[in-house]
Design a protein around this motif. Structure first.
Motif, PDB file in Angstrom:
ATOM      1  N   ALA A 153       0.877  -0.974  -0.036  1.00  0.00           N
ATOM      2  CA  ALA A 153      -0.055  -0.159   0.070  1.00  0.00           C
ATOM      3  C   ALA A 153       0.993   0.961  -0.024  1.00  0.00           C
ATOM      4  O   ALA A 153       1.952   1.408   0.768  1.00  0.00           O
ATOM      5  CB  ALA A 153      -0.948  -0.122   1.206  1.00  0.00           C
ATOM      6  N   ALA A 154       0.595   2.156  -0.977  1.00  0.00           N
ATOM      7  CA  ALA A 154       1.254   3.518  -1.151  1.00  0.00           C
ATOM      8  C   ALA A 154       0.508   4.485  -0.727  1.00  0.00           C
ATOM      9  O   ALA A 154      -0.952   4.653  -0.834  1.00  0.00           O
ATOM     10  CB  ALA A 154       2.065   3.423  -2.178  1.00  0.00           C
ATOM     11  N   GLY A 155       0.847   5.837  -0.615  1.00  0.00           N
ATOM     12  CA  GLY A 155       0.223   6.947  -0.822  1.00  0.00           C
ATOM     13  C   GLY A 155      -0.834   6.954   0.677  1.00  0.00           C
ATOM     14  O   GLY A 155      -0.432   6.556   1.721  1.00  0.00           O
ATOM     15  N   SER A 156      -1.810   7.736   0.688  1.00  0.00           N
ATOM     16  CA  SER A 156      -2.704   7.687   1.790  1.00  0.00           C
ATOM     17  C   SER A 156      -3.132   6.476   2.337  1.00  0.00           C
ATOM     18  O   SER A 156      -3.560   6.320   3.368  1.00  0.00           O
ATOM     19  CB  SER A 156      -3.926   8.597   1.455  1.00  0.00           C
ATOM     20  OG  SER A 156      -3.423  10.080   1.229  1.00  0.00           O
ATOM     21  N   THR A 157      -3.328   5.666   1.387  1.00  0.00           N
ATOM     22  CA  THR A 157      -3.745   4.122   1.691  1.00  0.00           C
ATOM     23  C   THR A 157      -2.655   3.287   2.511  1.00  0.00           C
ATOM     24  O   THR A 157      -3.014   2.751   3.696  1.00  0.00           O
ATOM     25  CB  THR A 157      -3.828   3.311   0.532  1.00  0.00           C
ATOM     26  OG1 THR A 157      -4.991   4.027  -0.188  1.00  0.00           O
ATOM     27  CG2 THR A 157      -4.497   1.757   0.978  1.00  0.00           C
ATOM     28  N   GLY A 158      -1.540   3.708   2.413  1.00  0.00           N
ATOM     29  CA  GLY A 158      -0.428   3.310   3.390  1.00  0.00           C
ATOM     30  C   GLY A 158       0.249   4.114   4.168  1.00  0.00           C
ATOM     31  O   GLY A 158       1.550   4.069   4.432  1.00  0.00           O
ATOM     32  N   LEU A 160       0.148  17.094   7.832  1.00  0.00           N
ATOM     33  CA  LEU A 160      -0.830  18.266   8.190  1.00  0.00           C
ATOM     34  C   LEU A 160      -0.406  19.253   7.161  1.00  0.00           C
ATOM     35  O   LEU A 160      -1.296  20.186   7.005  1.00  0.00           O
ATOM     36  CB  LEU A 160      -0.677  18.791   9.645  1.00  0.00           C
ATOM     37  CG  LEU A 160      -1.244  17.852  10.768  1.00  0.00           C
ATOM     38  CD1 LEU A 160      -0.669  18.348  12.142  1.00  0.00           C
ATOM     39  CD2 LEU A 160      -2.702  17.589  10.240  1.00  0.00           C
ATOM     40  N   ASN A 161       0.910  19.403   6.633  1.00  0.00           N
ATOM     41  CA  ASN A 161       1.148  20.416   6.010  1.00  0.00           C
ATOM     42  C   ASN A 161       0.790  20.463   4.384  1.00  0.00           C
ATOM     43  O   ASN A 161       0.953  19.093   3.951  1.00  0.00           O
ATOM     44  CB  ASN A 161       2.777  20.963   6.119  1.00  0.00           C
ATOM     45  CG  ASN A 161       2.864  21.420   7.363  1.00  0.00           C
ATOM     46  OD1 ASN A 161       2.194  22.107   8.277  1.00  0.00           O
ATOM     47  ND2 ASN A 161       4.177  21.042   8.353  1.00  0.00           N
ATOM     48  N   HIS A 162       0.811  21.466   3.748  1.00  0.00           N
ATOM     49  CA  HIS A 162       0.678  21.577   2.395  1.00  0.00           C
ATOM     50  C   HIS A 162       1.696  20.813   1.606  1.00  0.00           C
ATOM     51  O   HIS A 162       2.841  21.297   1.689  1.00  0.00           O
ATOM     52  CB  HIS A 162       0.269  23.019   1.783  1.00  0.00           C
ATOM     53  CG  HIS A 162      -0.697  23.607   2.195  1.00  0.00           C
ATOM     54  ND1 HIS A 162      -2.416  23.407   2.278  1.00  0.00           N
ATOM     55  CD2 HIS A 162      -1.055  24.706   3.460  1.00  0.00           C
ATOM     56  CE1 HIS A 162      -3.172  24.321   2.677  1.00  0.00           C
ATOM     57  NE2 HIS A 162      -2.069  24.749   3.705  1.00  0.00           N
ATOM     58  N   GLY A 163       1.323  19.995   0.594  1.00  0.00           N
ATOM     59  CA  GLY A 163       2.102  19.326  -0.291  1.00  0.00           C
ATOM     60  C   GLY A 163       2.938  17.872   0.356  1.00  0.00           C
ATOM     61  O   GLY A 163       3.350  17.162  -0.653  1.00  0.00           O
ATOM     62  N   TRP A 209       4.714  12.137  -0.065  1.00  0.00           N
ATOM     63  CA  TRP A 209       4.714  10.970   0.299  1.00  0.00           C
ATOM     64  C   TRP A 209       4.014   9.823  -0.494  1.00  0.00           C
ATOM     65  O   TRP A 209       4.619   8.664  -0.785  1.00  0.00           O
ATOM     66  CB  TRP A 209       3.875  11.042   1.587  1.00  0.00           C
ATOM     67  CG  TRP A 209       3.386   9.418   2.287  1.00  0.00           C
ATOM     68  CD1 TRP A 209       2.304   8.969   2.246  1.00  0.00           C
ATOM     69  CD2 TRP A 209       4.355   8.545   2.669  1.00  0.00           C
ATOM     70  NE1 TRP A 209       2.452   7.438   2.710  1.00  0.00           N
ATOM     71  CE2 TRP A 209       3.821   7.242   2.964  1.00  0.00           C
ATOM     72  CE3 TRP A 209       5.858   8.365   2.854  1.00  0.00           C
ATOM     73  CZ2 TRP A 209       4.393   6.106   3.400  1.00  0.00           C
ATOM     74  CZ3 TRP A 209       6.553   7.239   3.090  1.00  0.00           C
ATOM     75  CH2 TRP A 209       5.657   6.281   3.565  1.00  0.00           C
ATOM     76  N   ALA A 210       3.094  10.400  -1.435  1.00  0.00           N
ATOM     77  CA  ALA A 210       2.662   9.635  -2.687  1.00  0.00           C
ATOM     78  C   ALA A 210       3.698   9.308  -3.553  1.00  0.00           C
ATOM     79  O   ALA A 210       3.949   8.052  -3.794  1.00  0.00           O
ATOM     80  CB  ALA A 210       1.565  10.280  -3.167  1.00  0.00           C
ATOM     81  N   ARG A 245       7.306   5.088  -5.180  1.00  0.00           N
ATOM     82  CA  ARG A 245       8.547   4.287  -5.655  1.00  0.00           C
ATOM     83  C   ARG A 245       8.974   2.936  -4.788  1.00  0.00           C
ATOM     84  O   ARG A 245       9.361   1.903  -5.329  1.00  0.00           O
ATOM     85  CB  ARG A 245       9.810   5.428  -5.650  1.00  0.00           C
ATOM     86  CG  ARG A 245      11.015   4.914  -6.289  1.00  0.00           C
ATOM     87  CD  ARG A 245      11.964   6.154  -6.087  1.00  0.00           C
ATOM     88  NE  ARG A 245      13.038   5.918  -6.739  1.00  0.00           N
ATOM     89  CZ  ARG A 245      13.357   5.577  -8.142  1.00  0.00           C
ATOM     90  NH1 ARG A 245      12.314   6.052  -8.892  1.00  0.00           N
ATOM     91  NH2 ARG A 245      14.483   5.553  -8.669  1.00  0.00           N
ATOM     92  N   LEU A 246       8.833   3.201  -3.485  1.00  0.00           N
ATOM     93  CA  LEU A 246       9.335   2.397  -2.765  1.00  0.00           C
ATOM     94  C   LEU A 246       8.531   0.738  -2.744  1.00  0.00           C
ATOM     95  O   LEU A 246       9.017  -0.297  -2.913  1.00  0.00           O
ATOM     96  CB  LEU A 246       9.363   2.651  -0.874  1.00  0.00           C
ATOM     97  CG  LEU A 246      10.437   3.610  -0.663  1.00  0.00           C
ATOM     98  CD1 LEU A 246      10.082   4.204   0.900  1.00  0.00           C
ATOM     99  CD2 LEU A 246      11.950   3.283  -0.910  1.00  0.00           C
ATOM    100  N   ALA A 247       7.054   1.140  -2.763  1.00  0.00           N
ATOM    101  CA  ALA A 247       6.096  -0.063  -2.980  1.00  0.00           C
ATOM    102  C   ALA A 247       6.475  -0.661  -4.435  1.00  0.00           C
ATOM    103  O   ALA A 247       6.675  -1.895  -4.455  1.00  0.00           O
ATOM    104  CB  ALA A 247       4.936   0.407  -2.875  1.00  0.00           C
ATOM    105  N   GLY A 248       6.823   0.234  -5.296  1.00  0.00           N
ATOM    106  CA  GLY A 248       6.992  -0.276  -6.637  1.00  0.00           C
ATOM    107  C   GLY A 248       8.240  -1.157  -6.729  1.00  0.00           C
ATOM    108  O   GLY A 248       8.051  -2.248  -7.290  1.00  0.00           O
TER     109      GLY A 248
END
Length: 255
Positions: A206-211, A218-221, A226-227, A232-235
């Motif tokens: 799982a990557a992004g918000s799912t993982g 909390l901060n913008h961007g 992280w996505a 990249r790490l999950a791939g």
């Protein structure tokens, strides 16, 4: 206008500044909530009953209170003092930081359906569709609390200057929506989804918000960063892994 910025930079889409500002301010006044500093300056949040519904120091409490309202409806109420303050930089009503800012008059221009202005509290109540006697009582109680330096109903700490200088304003109806879920599936350092005991489920990443594994960004961007990184790490892990997806383990997992 579509143009090529540089032979090595790919294609970009550019809009004239005035049109871009119009588009962004329309978006800001449609789905971005008013800045919390408006409450700190004295604004209050009421439900369809005309009564305050939450401690306005907390986004979470306000959203939950609006959602709990039988009509999922809330209105921000403020006075001329607050309206003046949030009519120019550096006090926007809503913002994409560093990109665009919307002020009180932008709501009047772009969202006249949620912008209310009246000379008296009674007229404002009629405009937003709540009982004038209840809204009057709510405002009187709030102003008394401000004068006494203590929120007697919800324990709010930032009281501001009250709602006492006409004309008076309302923004709403505002509704509570779930636009994202903070947290996500529990993952290990290879972005493999784990069970309650910490054991990785074969073949599931799982990557992004799912993982995010309980992490709140909390901060913008930061979510975008992280996505990209987690994807990249999950791939990499997926490409190197021989395991097939274990459907039974997924069904039995408590994440």
């Amino acid at each position: 206008m579509v143009q090529n910025e540089h032979p090595d930079c790919g294609w970009a889409v550019r809009l004239p500044k005035k049109l871009l500002a119009y588009v962004i301010r329309s978006a800001l006044t449609s789905w971005v909530g008013p800045n919390n500093t408006m409450y700190q300056a004295g604004a209050i949040l009421i439900g369809h009953s005309g009564k305050r519904i939450a401690n306005e120091d907390s986004d979470k409490l306000m959203a939950r209170a609006a959602a709990a309202d039988e009509k999922n409806t809330a209105f921000m109420i403020f006075d001329e003092r607050v309206a003046r303050k949030f009519s120019a930089w550096p006090h926007p009503v809503s913002t994409f930081p560093g990109v665009a800012y919307a002020y009180v008059n932008d709501y009047k221009r772009f969202r006249s359906d949620v912008y209310h202005r009246a000379e008296t509290i009674e007229e404002l109540a009629a405009s937003i569709g709540v009982a004038s006697s209840v809204l009057n009582s709510t405002v009187d109680e709030w102003n008394a609390d401000v004068a006494n330096g203590k929120d007697s109903r919800f324990g709010r700490q930032h009281l501001g200057a009250g709602v006492s200088e006409g004309p008076f304003y309302g923004l709403g109806p505002m509704n509570a929506f779930i636009t994202l879920a903070d947290g996500g599936l529990a993952v290990d350092t290879e972005l493999r989804v784990t069970q309650a005991d910490g054991e990785a489920i074969p073949g599931l990443w799982a990557a992004g918000s799912t993982g995010q594994g309980g992490l709140q960004l909390l901060n913008h961007g930061l979510d975008i960063g992280w996505a990209i990184v987690s994807g990249r790490l999950a791939g990499r892990s997926v490409a190197q892994a021989p395991n097939r997806l274990d459907l039974e383990a997924i069904e039995n997992a408590v994440v």
